[in-house]
Design an enzyme around this catalytic site. Sequence first.
Site, PDB file in Angstrom:
ATOM      1  N   GLU A   1       0.806  -1.228   0.000  1.00  0.00           N
ATOM      2  CA  GLU A   1       0.000   0.000   0.000  1.00  0.00           C
ATOM      3  C   GLU A   1       0.831   1.267   0.000  1.00  0.00           C
ATOM      4  O   GLU A   1       0.457   2.262  -0.616  1.00  0.00           O
ATOM      5  CB  GLU A   1      -0.947   0.034   1.213  1.00  0.00           C
ATOM      6  CG  GLU A   1      -2.095  -0.951   1.121  1.00  0.00           C
ATOM      7  CD  GLU A   1      -1.704  -2.339   1.576  1.00  0.00           C
ATOM      8  OE1 GLU A   1      -0.561  -2.518   2.040  1.00  0.00           O
ATOM      9  OE2 GLU A   1      -2.541  -3.247   1.464  1.00  0.00           O
TER      10      GLU A   1
ATOM     11  N   HIS B   1     -11.596  -5.411   9.716  1.00  0.00           N
ATOM     12  CA  HIS B   1     -12.056  -5.196   8.345  1.00  0.00           C
ATOM     13  C   HIS B   1     -13.405  -4.502   8.294  1.00  0.00           C
ATOM     14  O   HIS B   1     -14.040  -4.480   7.256  1.00  0.00           O
ATOM     15  CB  HIS B   1     -12.198  -6.534   7.615  1.00  0.00           C
ATOM     16  CG  HIS B   1     -10.899  -7.184   7.275  1.00  0.00           C
ATOM     17  ND1 HIS B   1     -10.112  -7.802   8.211  1.00  0.00           N
ATOM     18  CD2 HIS B   1     -10.253  -7.309   6.094  1.00  0.00           C
ATOM     19  CE1 HIS B   1      -9.041  -8.289   7.620  1.00  0.00           C
ATOM     20  NE2 HIS B   1      -9.088  -8.006   6.338  1.00  0.00           N
TER      21      HIS B   1
END
Lengths: 326, 342, 326
Positions: free
Chosen positions: A56, A125
Site C-alpha cells: 500500500e 475489516h
Amino acid sequence: MARELPYIAAIGEAVHQEMERDDTVLYFGQNLGLTDDDPYVKAFGNDRVRVTPISETAEIGMAVGAAFAGYRPVVQLYMSEFMLVAMDQVVNEAPRFHAMTAGQVKVPLVLQAGYGFTAGWAGQHTGTIYGMFMGIPGLKVVVPSTAADAKGLMTAAIRDDNPVILFHNYLLTLEHGDVPEGEHVVPIGEAAVRREGSDVTIVGIGWTVGKALAATEQLEGDGVSAEVIDARSLAPLDTATILQSVEKTGRLVVVDQATRHASAAAIIAAEVASEGFASLKAPIELVTALDATVPYSEPMEQYLLPDETKIVAAVQRVLEAAPVAA
Amino acid sequence: MSENGLPKERLIWMFTQMVRIREFEERVKGTFEEHPGVIRGHTHLADGAEASIVGSLAALRPDDQLTTTYRCHGYPIALGSDTKALMAEIYGRETGICKGYGGSMHLTDVERGFLGTSGIVGQGIPHAAGAAWGAQIRGKGQVVLSFFGDGASKQGAFHETLNIASLWKLPVVFVMENNNYQAYTRVEQEDANAAVGEPLAVKAKAFSMPGVTVDGGDPLAVHKTVSEAVERARSGDGPTLVESLVYRLSAHGNIIVPPGVPLHYPEHEAIAIFGNVEEYEAAQRGDPVPRFRAQLVTDGTLSAEEADAIAEAARAEMDEAVEFGLASPLPAPERATDYVYA
Amino acid sequence: MSQSAHGRLDGDVGLELLRSMWRIRVFEERVGELTRADEVHGLVHLSVGQEAVAVGVCGQLRTDDAVYSGHRAHGHAIAKGAPLDRVMAELMGRERGLCRGLGGSMHLVDLEHGFLGATGVVGGNVPLALGSALAARLLGGDQVAVVFFGDGAVQGGIFVESVNLATLWRLPVILVCENNGFAEFTPRSAHTNVERVSDVVAPYDVERETVDGNDVVAVRDTFARFLAEARRGSGPMLLECLTHRLRGHYEGDPQRYRQALAAEEWQELDPVLRLQRRGIAERWLEEDALPRLEQDACDEVEAAVGSARESPFPSPNATAELVYAQ
C-alpha cells in the site's frame, strides 16, 4: 437515460467512462486487471491498468508520483483499513504538495476504499474510519449512499484536481438504483435532501441514510415529519444545507456508523451547535456506533450499530425536549 | 577529453556546479550565525555530497525528472534553478521558489523536472516510481532518478517500491547516498547488512535488479555509474540500485532548540556523539570539491586562475542570493489559505 | 531436501502426524459446509491442502513458544493445541469461543497454548513475532517465536523492515512462509519477479531453506533443525514451504483466476494421502486402518460442532467491558 445498476457496478462504470474520456486516468491495485480478458485491460491496456503486490505504501506513493507527472491515478484499495498501512502517503504526502509547492504540483488521485462491512468481517475489516481523514487540508472525502451517487461522486473525484478518498460502504455493494447511462457528475461538497420534512432534521452518511429513511416511515405513522439529508461529502462538508434545514426544523439528529468521537456526526454537531445555535430548539442527538472494536459474532456486531429503533428513539427524545407546536 | 569521454566543457560545468552548491550551503549555514532567526525550523545541508549530486545529474537529459530527500538544496542548484529563489524559500520569503510555503525541505522546480520533495524518510521513493510509470506510458524515453539516504533503505516504502519498479521495469534509477549516518545513528547500528560489513547495494539482490556501489566523492565515477544505470532504464531494461558512498561534512541538520535559543549547526555526529575525530578529519581531507579541483588543475583541464574565478563567481552569485533573500518580503499572512485546493 | 525423507519414519511419529493432519483436514472441510449452511458467518479462509506445514512446524513447539498467524489460521491454531470445540465455537460466534465470539476466524487467540494470534491485515503479524522473540531474548529463556504468512506478505514493506531488525538484533524468530503461489486472487508473478520467497531475504544473513510443503516429514525435519538453532540463540530463519491452497482465497471465492487441479494431480500432492502412502509402504500403517483414522477425526470434529452449537451467543453488550483493559 437511467437504468438499474448495483452500487458497486456504478462505481466501476464511472471509472471506466472516465478512463475512456481521459487517457491520463490510471487504475491499479491488488487483484485487478489480471488477464487480458479483464474489461479494463481489454479497453485500456496494461500501461494504464496494473495489478500490484500487497504494497500500500508504494501503491499510494506511486499514485502521488504519477500525479506529479500529470496522470490521474485511481487506486483500488478494497478496504479502507489498508490505507492505515500507508497513512503517511494518504495524510502527509498526497494532500500536502499542492500547498507546499505553492501550486506547482497537483495531486489528482482517487483512493477507492470500502468500509463498514458489518457482516462478520470482524474487528480489522469492519471499521468506519472516514472521520480521521476529515479536516486534512487538501484532502477530500466523499461517501455515496446510492448507486447513482456512487457513479456521480466517483466521476467527480476523478475529475477533481485534489486527492479524494471515495468511501463505499460494503453493505451497499449490491443495492440497486437508477443510474444515468452517460456522463453523470455529482458535485463534491454538496449534500442532498433525500426527503423533505418540517419537524426534525436527520443527517445520514452512507449506509445510515437508508436507515434514516426507514425510520421516517415509522415516524410518519406517529405524525412526525422528518427531513432527511444525505451528507454525501464529508470534506468539504456542506454545512450550509444542514444549517438551512435546522433553521426550518429546529431539531437535529445525526446518524453515523462510526464510533462517537471518530464520527463525522460529531463534527456536524459541532458545526451546527456553533453556527446554528439560534435555530436549535433541542439538544442535538448523535446516533453512532457504540465505542468498541466491532465484534465478530452477529448479535454483538449488530448491537453496536445504529438502526431504525435507535434513530426513532433519538427523534422522540428531541421531540420530547421540544414538542412541535400543535 | 577525459577518460570518461567527457568533453572539457562538461568537466568544467560539473566542477562549477559543485562549487556553487558548496558555496550555497556554506551561506545557508552562515545565515544562522550572521542573521539569526531568518531560517526557522529544519534545514539539512549537502556539503560533502556535491560530487554525487552533480555526477548523477550530469547523466540526465533535460526532460528527465527526479525526487530527492529533505537534504534537497544541491539538486535544483545543479539543474539551474534560480539560487535567489532557492535562498528566499529557505528564508521563508514570498519570492521563494515555493513562495514561502515549503521551506528548506520541500524545494520544488517542476519545470526543471525537480518534482515535489517529501520530508518523510523514504516516502519520495514511491513518488519517483510513480513518475517513472508516467514516463513509461508516454514512451519518450524519459528516466526518473530517485535519491534517498541509507536510512531510507530500512523503510517499507523502499522495499515495496523497488520490487514493483523491478517487476514493471520502470525507467527509474534508485540512487542511495550512503553517508554512514541516519541522523545521529551510525548505519551499522541499524542496518543488518552494514552490521556485518556488507555494502548496502546487496539489498538489490532481493529485487532481481543490479546493485552497484560507487565512490560518491568522485564525480566522474558517479557519472559513469549513473549513466550506465540511466541508459539501462531508458532502454526499458528496468531499474538499478546505485549506492553512492558520500560523507556529509555538516551535522545532520541544524539543532532544534526551544524558542529564544538561536538555531545553529552542531558538530558532526562523528565527533559530537561518537568522539571519532579521525573519521571526520579523514573526510575533510577527502573533501570532493578541492579533490576535483586538484584533479582538473593537474590534468590541465583548468588553470588555477580559472578555478579561482569559478569560486569567485559562485561567491558573488550566493552573495546576491543572500541579499535577495534578506531583502524580500515575507508573505502576507492571509496568503496562508491560498493553496488548500487545486 | 531432508534426510528422513529417505529413511523410515518412526511409526508412532507417523501416526501422530497423520492424526493431526486429519484433524485439521476434517475440521476445515466441515467449516466450509457450515459456512454454506450459514452457521459460520463472515469472512473465512480455509487451509485445506496446507496441513503439512501447520503440523510439521507446530508439533515440535512448546506451549511457551509463541506462534502467530494471519487470516488463514485455523490449522495453525489447532496444531498449536487450541481445542477444536473452542475454535469451532469462535467461528460460530458463541460464548464458548476462544475469544467469546469477539474475534472470529481471522482473530483466533489461545494464550494458554501459546497461539498468540491470527491477524487480518497481511504482514501485520510479522513484527508481533519479533516482539515475542525480543521478550524471549531479554528474559534469557530459549523460547522461540514462529510466524506463519503467505507468499503475498513478503512484498510488503513491513516484512523487510522486520527482517532487517530481526537480523540486526539476532532475534529467535522463525519465519514460516506458506508459498502457495497465490496472494488472494493473483499469482506470484503479478507481485514480483523474484520467484522464491527465500530470495527476498537473500541480502540478509538469514538462514533459509525451501521445502516441499506438502511433505510433512520434510517440513518437520527442516524445522527441527531450525528450532534447535533458534533455541541455541541464532538469529532469524526463513522456512519457505511450497504448498497448494486447495480451496479459494475465502469461502465463496469463485476462483476464476486459476485452473482447478485435476483430481489425479491432487491425489499426488495431497499431504495427507502422501503420508498414508508412505506409512503403508513403510509398514507402520495398515490399509484397513485408514477409514478409522478419518472417522476418528470426523467424530472429534462433530463433537466440537455439537458443543459449539450448544453454547449460547454472547450477550449483545458483552463488548462494553472489553474496550479497555481494566
